[in-house]
Structure formats: C-alpha cells, structure tokens
Design an enzyme around this catalytic site. Structure first.
Site, PDB file in Angstrom:
ATOM      1  N   ASP A 137       0.846  -1.197   0.000  1.00 39.60           N
ATOM      2  CA  ASP A 137       0.000   0.000   0.000  1.00 39.60           C
ATOM      3  C   ASP A 137       0.879   1.245   0.000  1.00 39.60           C
ATOM      4  O   ASP A 137       2.043   1.194   0.411  1.00 39.60           O
ATOM      5  CB  ASP A 137      -0.866   0.038   1.273  1.00 39.60           C
ATOM      6  CG  ASP A 137      -2.092  -0.861   1.172  1.00 39.60           C
ATOM      7  OD1 ASP A 137      -2.373  -1.377   0.082  1.00 39.60           O
ATOM      8  OD2 ASP A 137      -2.765  -1.030   2.207  1.00 39.60           O
ATOM      9  N   ARG A 187      -0.982  -0.726  -8.781  1.00 31.79           N
ATOM     10  CA  ARG A 187      -2.346  -0.286  -8.458  1.00 31.79           C
ATOM     11  C   ARG A 187      -2.389   1.241  -8.519  1.00 31.79           C
ATOM     12  O   ARG A 187      -1.596   1.913  -7.848  1.00 31.79           O
ATOM     13  CB  ARG A 187      -2.717  -0.745  -7.049  1.00 31.79           C
ATOM     14  CG  ARG A 187      -4.055  -0.184  -6.575  1.00 31.79           C
ATOM     15  CD  ARG A 187      -4.260  -0.389  -5.087  1.00 31.79           C
ATOM     16  NE  ARG A 187      -4.239  -1.777  -4.720  1.00 31.79           N
ATOM     17  CZ  ARG A 187      -3.984  -2.220  -3.476  1.00 31.79           C
ATOM     18  NH1 ARG A 187      -3.703  -1.380  -2.504  1.00 31.79           N
ATOM     19  NH2 ARG A 187      -3.983  -3.512  -3.221  1.00 31.79           N
TER      20      ARG A 187
HETATM   21  C1  LIG Z   1      -8.358  -1.391  -3.946  1.00 31.13           C
HETATM   22  C2  LIG Z   1      -8.021  -0.052  -3.397  1.00 31.13           C
HETATM   23  C3  LIG Z   1      -6.811   0.134  -2.753  1.00 31.13           C
HETATM   24  C4  LIG Z   1      -6.451   1.390  -2.280  1.00 31.13           C
HETATM   25  N1  LIG Z   1      -5.212   1.573  -1.745  1.00 31.13           N
HETATM   26  C5  LIG Z   1      -4.829   2.819  -1.400  1.00 31.13           C
HETATM   27  C6  LIG Z   1      -3.497   3.095  -0.976  1.00 31.13           C
HETATM   28  O1  LIG Z   1      -2.635   2.215  -0.906  1.00 31.13           O
HETATM   29  N2  LIG Z   1      -3.190   4.373  -0.653  1.00 31.13           N
HETATM   30  C7  LIG Z   1      -4.099   5.402  -0.718  1.00 31.13           C
HETATM   31  O2  LIG Z   1      -3.745   6.555  -0.458  1.00 31.13           O
HETATM   32  N3  LIG Z   1      -5.365   5.157  -1.093  1.00 31.13           N
HETATM   33  C8  LIG Z   1      -5.745   3.909  -1.431  1.00 31.13           C
HETATM   34  N4  LIG Z   1      -7.038   3.689  -1.842  1.00 31.13           N
HETATM   35  C9  LIG Z   1      -8.067   4.742  -1.645  1.00 31.13           C
HETATM   36  C10 LIG Z   1      -8.146   5.680  -2.816  1.00 31.13           C
HETATM   37  O3  LIG Z   1      -6.966   6.457  -2.879  1.00 31.13           O
HETATM   38  C11 LIG Z   1      -9.350   6.639  -2.694  1.00 31.13           C
HETATM   39  O4  LIG Z   1      -9.227   7.364  -1.512  1.00 31.13           O
HETATM   40  C12 LIG Z   1     -10.698   5.924  -2.705  1.00 31.13           C
HETATM   41  O5  LIG Z   1     -10.697   4.806  -3.529  1.00 31.13           O
HETATM   42  C13 LIG Z   1     -11.800   6.880  -3.209  1.00 31.13           C
HETATM   43  O6  LIG Z   1     -11.497   7.322  -4.501  1.00 31.13           O
HETATM   44  P1  LIG Z   1     -12.305   6.894  -5.819  1.00 31.13           P
HETATM   45  O7  LIG Z   1     -11.331   6.642  -6.897  1.00 31.13           O
HETATM   46  O8  LIG Z   1     -13.226   5.777  -5.519  1.00 31.13           O
HETATM   47  O9  LIG Z   1     -13.070   8.206  -6.278  1.00 31.13           O
HETATM   48  P2  LIG Z   1     -14.018   9.248  -5.555  1.00 31.13           P
HETATM   49  O10 LIG Z   1     -14.095  10.390  -6.488  1.00 31.13           O
HETATM   50  O11 LIG Z   1     -13.600   9.489  -4.141  1.00 31.13           O
HETATM   51  O12 LIG Z   1     -15.394   8.472  -5.517  1.00 31.13           O
HETATM   52  C14 LIG Z   1     -16.122   8.142  -6.682  1.00 31.13           C
HETATM   53  C15 LIG Z   1     -17.444   7.500  -6.281  1.00 31.13           C
HETATM   54  O13 LIG Z   1     -17.186   6.277  -5.564  1.00 31.13           O
HETATM   55  C16 LIG Z   1     -18.111   6.113  -4.508  1.00 31.13           C
HETATM   56  N5  LIG Z   1     -17.365   6.170  -3.238  1.00 31.13           N
HETATM   57  C17 LIG Z   1     -16.078   6.566  -3.068  1.00 31.13           C
HETATM   58  N6  LIG Z   1     -15.717   6.471  -1.778  1.00 31.13           N
HETATM   59  C18 LIG Z   1     -16.787   6.029  -1.115  1.00 31.13           C
HETATM   60  C19 LIG Z   1     -17.037   5.724   0.254  1.00 31.13           C
HETATM   61  N7  LIG Z   1     -16.083   5.868   1.177  1.00 31.13           N
HETATM   62  N8  LIG Z   1     -18.264   5.277   0.591  1.00 31.13           N
HETATM   63  C20 LIG Z   1     -19.216   5.116  -0.349  1.00 31.13           C
HETATM   64  N9  LIG Z   1     -19.046   5.401  -1.655  1.00 31.13           N
HETATM   65  C21 LIG Z   1     -17.852   5.833  -2.037  1.00 31.13           C
HETATM   66  C22 LIG Z   1     -19.090   7.231  -4.637  1.00 31.13           C
HETATM   67  O14 LIG Z   1     -20.127   6.791  -5.490  1.00 31.13           O
HETATM   68  C23 LIG Z   1     -18.272   8.319  -5.319  1.00 31.13           C
HETATM   69  O15 LIG Z   1     -19.062   9.261  -5.993  1.00 31.13           O
HETATM   70  C24 LIG Z   1      -7.385   2.462  -2.374  1.00 31.13           C
HETATM   71  C25 LIG Z   1      -8.597   2.271  -3.019  1.00 31.13           C
HETATM   72  C26 LIG Z   1      -8.931   1.047  -3.536  1.00 31.13           C
HETATM   73  C27 LIG Z   1     -10.232   0.893  -4.260  1.00 31.13           C
END
Ligand SMILES: Cc1cc2nc3c(=O)[nH]c(=O)nc-3n(C[C@H](O)[C@H](O)[C@H](O)COP(=O)(O)OP(=O)(O)OC[C@H]3O[C@@H](n4cnc5c(N)ncnc54)[C@H](O)[C@@H]3O)c2cc1C
Length: 311
Positions: A137, A187
């Site tokens: 991560d 990722r």
């Molecule tokens: C498999 C995976 C691994 C990850 N690993 C890391 C990492 O190592 N380091 C790191 O900094 N971040 C990590 N993240 C988190 C990532 O950086 C984002 O903070 C998170 O995924 C929200 O961003 P998004 O791309 O979904 O877009 P956003 O623009 O935040 O969300 C898009 C849409 O997704 C849905 N959504 C998003 N978040 C939520 C929520 N919490 N509850 C409900 N609905 C939601 C909503 O419909 C929203 O409109 C990871 C995410 C995933 C999926």
C-alpha cells in the site's frame, strides 16, 4: 476535494475522538459495512464468499504508523497466518495481501526502513509459499520514496510484488512511467491522505485529470495495471483506453474496497472483467474508517446519526 475532507482527516488525529469512536463494537453496522471482521477466520470467510461470487480479493490486516516492535511483529505473524489459511482453503489463486510498511516498522526511528524491508520479506516469502503475491500500500507523501525503495529491493527476490501509486501526487505520472515495465503490477488509486498543495493536486478535477494521464501510461505500458477506483467515469475511461491500447480483459484488473459499490463490482465481473475487492480486517479499523468517511460527507452524516441514535 470536499470541503469537509481536510477537517475530518485532521480530527482523526485527535486521541479523544478516537477513544469515543473506538468504543463502538466492531459489530456495529457502520464498521462492518467497511470491515467484515477482526479475525483470520472472519476475513477468510468473507474472502470465500466474494470468490464464490466471481471476485478476487486482497486482504489488509489493519494497523499503521506503529512505533512498537512487538506490534510490527504481530502484524507480520497475522499476515503469515492468513496466507496459510488462504492456501488451506484453496483460495490463494484468487487472494493476495496488501501491506502498509508503517504497520511493519517503517515508522521506527533510524531502523525503520531496514525493519520494514526485513518484515516485508517474511510476508513475501509466506505469500510465495501459499502461491500468491503481496502489494505494498502507499501511505502519505513523506513515505513515497522510501516505500518505492523498499519495493525495488523486494522485487530483486520477489519480482511479483505490487506497488500502489496515488494520482493526486504531482510526481505520480513520472512514477507510472518508471513502473510501467513488464512484470510490474501497479495499483493506481486517487489517494486518501491529507496532502499539501506543493506536492498534490487538491482540486478534484485535477486529480481526475491526473488519474486519466496515469491510466494512459499504465495501460499503454508493459506492466499489469490494477485500476483502483469506484468512480464511474474513471471506470468507463479505463475500459475505453484498454480497448484503444489493445488490452484484452485479464491483462489488467479493476479493484474496489469492501462494501463500496458492491453491485458495480459484480456487474463488472459479470461482463468478463477481472475485479479484486480490497478487504481490510482486524481490530485497528479506526484510521481506515475515518479515511472512508472523509471521502464521502454523506457517510459522515449517516455515521453521526447512528452514533446519536445508539446513545
Ligand atoms: C483497492 C483499493 C486500494 C487502495 N489503496 C490505497 C493506498 O494504498 N493508498 C491510498 O492513499 N489510497 C488507497 N485507496 C483509496 C483511494 O486512494 C481513494 O481514496 C478511494 O478509492 C476513493 O477514490 P475513488 O477513486 O473511488 O473516487 P471518488 O471520487 O472518491 O469516488 C467516486 C465515487 O465512488 C463512490 N465512493 C467513493 N468512496 C466512497 C465511500 N467511502 N463510501 C461510499 N461510496 C464511495 C461514490 O459513489 C463516489 O461518488 C485504495 C482504493 C482502492 C479501491
């Protein structure tokens, strides 16, 4: 970025708030919506259910920023245990693990990088014995260079080790270029930490534009992109870019977090895409939960209402 995101992430550092929120039993609906349980048995059961539904998983034993060697050792032991359990259940082909270096010693003064590397090696060896892999991560920007350095060292013996890059950092497009080589699993996520504007895009639109630029680099490259987002626009753009660059399904994968857009996870898998669900587990769910709440103020309102109605 949401106006509320920064204050929520800052509030998460308050030990008073942590104490109150942490008294919630993990069984409360809010936590279990994001974290299926605290034990190896609970997470392996959750993994088996997801795999039955045609999804792959990556398991994360929760915890971060430890300054306690015993706790770092316990985290390593938890990963070894879960990897053995996955192999015994015949799930290792569909399940890998995600590891935060700060949970296995990176934050220890002076010796942090060495301890984190040694501990990561133990987990990588256990993963290989189980027939699967590890993804590191990515945490806040002060750790990016050190995490990538550990990755480079680990890949000498375990070239299958995956990396995470965060599109909100200015540096990430260049990091994508450096890591878009054959055999490299990357990722791409937007990024979850509260970062200053000298290192990160702070406007949501700029983060999305950067995400698309990084997608192009990774999908046009030789590696294995892992597209970690719930954003419907990013998912659609990734699908079009995969076609444009002649990438067949299975030469990349989508990833989403446990409990977020589960219907979309199954829809994508049903359309032939490889989809992996990130499943966190363990007692240290607080920091993870706060980051998820900070991403969506609607979740916070729901959370506060549930807290009040429980009093
Ligand atoms: C498999 C995976 C691994 C990850 N690993 C890391 C990492 O190592 N380091 C790191 O900094 N971040 C990590 N993240 C988190 C990532 O950086 C984002 O903070 C998170 O995924 C929200 O961003 P998004 O791309 O979904 O877009 P956003 O623009 O935040 O969300 C898009 C849409 O997704 C849905 N959504 C998003 N978040 C939520 C929520 N919490 N509850 C409900 N609905 C939601 C909503 O419909 C929203 O409109 C990871 C995410 C995933 C999926």
């Amino acid at each position: 970025m949401s106006l509320l995101r920064q204050p929520i992430l800052l509030l998460s550092r308050s030990s008073g708030v942590k104490k109150v929120v942490s008294t919630l039993p993990v069984t409360s609906g809010i936590v279990t919506g994001y974290v299926p349980g605290e034990t190896t048995d609970a997470v392996v059961e959750a993994a088996a259910t997801l795999v039955d539904d045609g999804l792959a998983v990556t398991l994360d034993f929760l915890g971060e920023d430890t300054l306690d060697v015993a706790r770092a050792d316990a985290t390593v032991a938890a990963y070894v245990e879960v990897l053995q359990a996955l192999a015994q259940r015949g799930l290792a082909r569909h399940a890998e693990v995600s590891v935060k270096l700060s949970a296995i010693g990176q934050a220890l003064p002076d010796v942090g990088d060495r301890v984190a590397l040694e501990n990561a090696r133990v987990i990588c060896r256990a993963a290989r014995n189980a027939g699967t892999t590890v993804t590191l991560d990515m945490e806040d920007h002060t750790t990016t260079d050190r995490t990538l350095a550990v990755l480079r060292d680990l890949r000498k013996d375990f070239p299958e080790t995956g990396a995470v890059l965060q599109a909100y950092l200015h540096r990430t497009e260049a990091d994508c270029r450096a890591l878009a080589h054959e055999g490299s699993r990357v990722r791409l996520c937007k990024g979850a930490y509260n970062e200053p504007e000298d290192v990160a895009f702070t406007d949501r639109i700029d983060v999305d534009k950067s995400y698309v630029r990084c997608l192009k680099v990774l999908l046009a490259g030789e590696g294995y992109p892992m597209i970690a987002t719930h954003d419907p626009r990013m998912i659609a753009i990734a699908g079009s870019l995969a076609s444009r660059y002649g990438r067949p399904q299975g030469s990349y994968e989508f990833q989403m977090l446990y409990g977020i857009r589960p219907d979309e996870q199954r829809r994508l898998a049903g359309s032939g895409e490889r989809v992996r669900v990130y499943v966190p587990y363990g007692g240290e769910w607080y920091g993870y939960l706060v980051r998820r709440l900070a991403e969506r103020p609607q979740n916070l309102t729901f959370f506060l209402r549930s807290l009040i109605s429980k009093k």
